[in-house]
Each structure stands twice: as C-alpha cells, then as structure tokens.
Design a protein around this motif. Structure first.
Motif, short mmCIF file in Angstrom:
data_model
loop_
_atom_site.label_atom_id
_atom_site.label_comp_id
_atom_site.label_asym_id
_atom_site.label_seq_id
_atom_site.Cartn_x
_atom_site.Cartn_y
_atom_site.Cartn_z
N PHE A 34 0.85 -1.18 0.00
CA PHE A 34 0.00 0.00 0.00
C PHE A 34 0.88 1.24 0.00
O PHE A 34 1.89 1.28 0.69
CB PHE A 34 -0.90 0.02 1.24
CG PHE A 34 -1.73 -1.21 1.38
CD1 PHE A 34 -2.78 -1.45 0.51
CD2 PHE A 34 -1.46 -2.13 2.36
CE1 PHE A 34 -3.56 -2.59 0.64
CE2 PHE A 34 -2.23 -3.27 2.50
CZ PHE A 34 -3.28 -3.51 1.63
N GLY A 35 0.49 2.23 -0.72
CA GLY A 35 1.28 3.44 -0.78
C GLY A 35 0.42 4.67 -0.90
O GLY A 35 -0.80 4.62 -0.87
N SER A 36 1.09 5.79 -1.04
CA SER A 36 0.41 7.07 -1.17
C SER A 36 1.00 7.82 -2.35
O SER A 36 1.96 7.37 -2.97
CB SER A 36 0.56 7.87 0.12
OG SER A 36 1.91 8.06 0.43
N PHE A 37 0.41 8.97 -2.63
CA PHE A 37 0.89 9.82 -3.71
C PHE A 37 1.22 11.19 -3.15
O PHE A 37 0.48 11.72 -2.32
CB PHE A 37 -0.18 9.98 -4.80
CG PHE A 37 -0.52 8.71 -5.49
CD1 PHE A 37 0.21 8.27 -6.57
CD2 PHE A 37 -1.59 7.94 -5.05
CE1 PHE A 37 -0.10 7.08 -7.20
CE2 PHE A 37 -1.92 6.76 -5.68
CZ PHE A 37 -1.18 6.33 -6.76
N LEU A 38 2.31 11.76 -3.60
CA LEU A 38 2.67 13.12 -3.25
C LEU A 38 2.53 13.97 -4.51
O LEU A 38 3.15 13.68 -5.53
CB LEU A 38 4.11 13.19 -2.74
CG LEU A 38 4.64 14.58 -2.42
CD1 LEU A 38 3.85 15.20 -1.26
CD2 LEU A 38 6.12 14.52 -2.09
N ILE A 39 1.70 14.99 -4.41
CA ILE A 39 1.51 15.90 -5.53
C ILE A 39 2.16 17.23 -5.17
O ILE A 39 1.87 17.81 -4.12
CB ILE A 39 0.01 16.13 -5.82
CG1 ILE A 39 -0.65 14.80 -6.17
CG2 ILE A 39 -0.17 17.17 -6.92
CD1 ILE A 39 -2.16 14.87 -6.25
N CYS A 40 3.06 17.68 -6.02
CA CYS A 40 3.71 18.98 -5.83
C CYS A 40 3.16 19.91 -6.91
O CYS A 40 3.40 19.71 -8.10
CB CYS A 40 5.22 18.84 -5.97
SG CYS A 40 5.94 17.73 -4.75
N ALA A 41 2.38 20.90 -6.46
CA ALA A 41 1.75 21.84 -7.38
C ALA A 41 2.17 23.25 -6.95
O ALA A 41 1.67 23.78 -5.97
CB ALA A 41 0.24 21.69 -7.33
N GLY A 42 3.13 23.80 -7.68
CA GLY A 42 3.68 25.09 -7.28
C GLY A 42 4.37 24.92 -5.94
O GLY A 42 5.23 24.06 -5.78
N ASP A 43 3.97 25.72 -4.96
CA ASP A 43 4.59 25.60 -3.64
C ASP A 43 3.75 24.74 -2.69
O ASP A 43 4.03 24.66 -1.50
CB ASP A 43 4.84 26.98 -3.03
CG ASP A 43 3.56 27.78 -2.82
OD1 ASP A 43 2.51 27.37 -3.33
OD2 ASP A 43 3.64 28.83 -2.15
N GLN A 44 2.72 24.10 -3.23
CA GLN A 44 1.85 23.24 -2.42
C GLN A 44 2.31 21.79 -2.47
O GLN A 44 2.70 21.29 -3.53
CB GLN A 44 0.40 23.32 -2.93
CG GLN A 44 -0.22 24.68 -2.78
CD GLN A 44 -0.45 25.02 -1.31
OE1 GLN A 44 -1.10 24.28 -0.60
NE2 GLN A 44 0.12 26.12 -0.87
N ARG A 45 2.25 21.12 -1.33
CA ARG A 45 2.57 19.70 -1.23
C ARG A 45 1.31 19.00 -0.73
O ARG A 45 0.84 19.26 0.38
CB ARG A 45 3.71 19.43 -0.26
CG ARG A 45 5.00 20.17 -0.56
CD ARG A 45 5.65 19.64 -1.84
NE ARG A 45 6.92 20.30 -2.11
CZ ARG A 45 7.08 21.33 -2.90
NH1 ARG A 45 6.04 21.88 -3.49
NH2 ARG A 45 8.27 21.84 -3.12
N ILE A 46 0.76 18.11 -1.55
CA ILE A 46 -0.50 17.43 -1.25
C ILE A 46 -0.21 15.93 -1.14
O ILE A 46 0.27 15.32 -2.10
CB ILE A 46 -1.54 17.70 -2.35
CG1 ILE A 46 -1.73 19.20 -2.53
CG2 ILE A 46 -2.85 16.99 -2.03
CD1 ILE A 46 -2.38 19.60 -3.84
N LEU A 47 -0.52 15.35 0.01
CA LEU A 47 -0.33 13.93 0.22
C LEU A 47 -1.68 13.24 0.10
O LEU A 47 -2.63 13.56 0.81
CB LEU A 47 0.27 13.67 1.61
CG LEU A 47 0.70 12.26 1.91
CD1 LEU A 47 1.78 11.79 0.93
CD2 LEU A 47 1.21 12.16 3.34
N VAL A 48 -1.78 12.31 -0.85
CA VAL A 48 -3.03 11.60 -1.13
C VAL A 48 -2.93 10.18 -0.59
O VAL A 48 -1.99 9.46 -0.89
CB VAL A 48 -3.32 11.58 -2.64
CG1 VAL A 48 -4.62 10.84 -2.93
CG2 VAL A 48 -3.35 12.99 -3.21
N ASP A 49 -3.91 9.78 0.21
CA ASP A 49 -3.99 8.45 0.81
C ASP A 49 -2.69 8.09 1.53
O ASP A 49 -1.88 7.32 1.03
CB ASP A 49 -4.33 7.39 -0.24
CG ASP A 49 -5.74 7.52 -0.75
OD1 ASP A 49 -6.60 8.04 -0.01
OD2 ASP A 49 -6.00 7.09 -1.88
N PRO A 50 -2.48 8.65 2.72
CA PRO A 50 -1.22 8.47 3.44
C PRO A 50 -0.81 7.02 3.72
O PRO A 50 0.31 6.77 4.11
CB PRO A 50 -1.42 9.21 4.75
CG PRO A 50 -2.49 10.19 4.47
CD PRO A 50 -3.36 9.56 3.45
#
Length: 83
Positions: free
Chosen positions: A19-35
């Motif tokens: 099981f894993g998660s996704f890290l989205i880097c959008a500009g200066d935002q860091r979004i962690l999806v499904d930790p």
C-alpha cells in the motif's frame, strides 16, 4: 501473469500486498493523497501478507518532512489508506 517472472509478488507462497500514497507537488503546495498504513506487517493466513511502508522516511528521501505537507486527501476511508 506468470508469478515466476515477478518473484517479488510472492513470499513464502503468499501474495504480498503493498500500500502506498501519492505526493503531488503543485507550485509551492505539497499534497499527500492516501497516506497509507505506515509500518504494518500482518498475515491473512493462507492468502496474503499486507506490508506497509515508512511514509516519513519516504518523505525524508524527497527532502521533505510531515511539516512540509500542506494538504492531506483521503480518497476513501479503508484501513489501507488511513491506518
């Protein structure tokens, strides 16, 4: 699929569930999806062995810490995503 070509999918005759998660880097935002589940190593007797990872270590490998995450998104609330 021939499991002999992908030996990492089996361990002692049991299916390895990762099981894993996704890290989205959008500009200066860091979004962690499904930790994900973090550290876990349990058996589903005769079927599978779910294994979790090390989310904080994985973030550190990207040069980040938990404090660098701006937003956490859960796509659904199953154990493999929120444990």
């Amino acid at each position: 699929m021939d499991c002999t070509t992908h030996p990492g999918f089996l361990e002692d005759g049991q299916l390895i569930l990762s099981f894993g998660s996704f890290l989205i880097c959008a500009g200066d935002q860091r979004i962690l999806v499904d930790p994900a589940v973090g550290k876990i190593d349990v058996d589903v007797p005769g079927v599978a062995r779910p294994k979790g990872g090390s989310p904080l270590r994985n973030l550190a490998e990207e040069g980040l810490s938990a404090d660098d995450i701006d937003t956490v998104v859960h796509t659904h609330l199953h154990l493999d995503h929120v444990g």
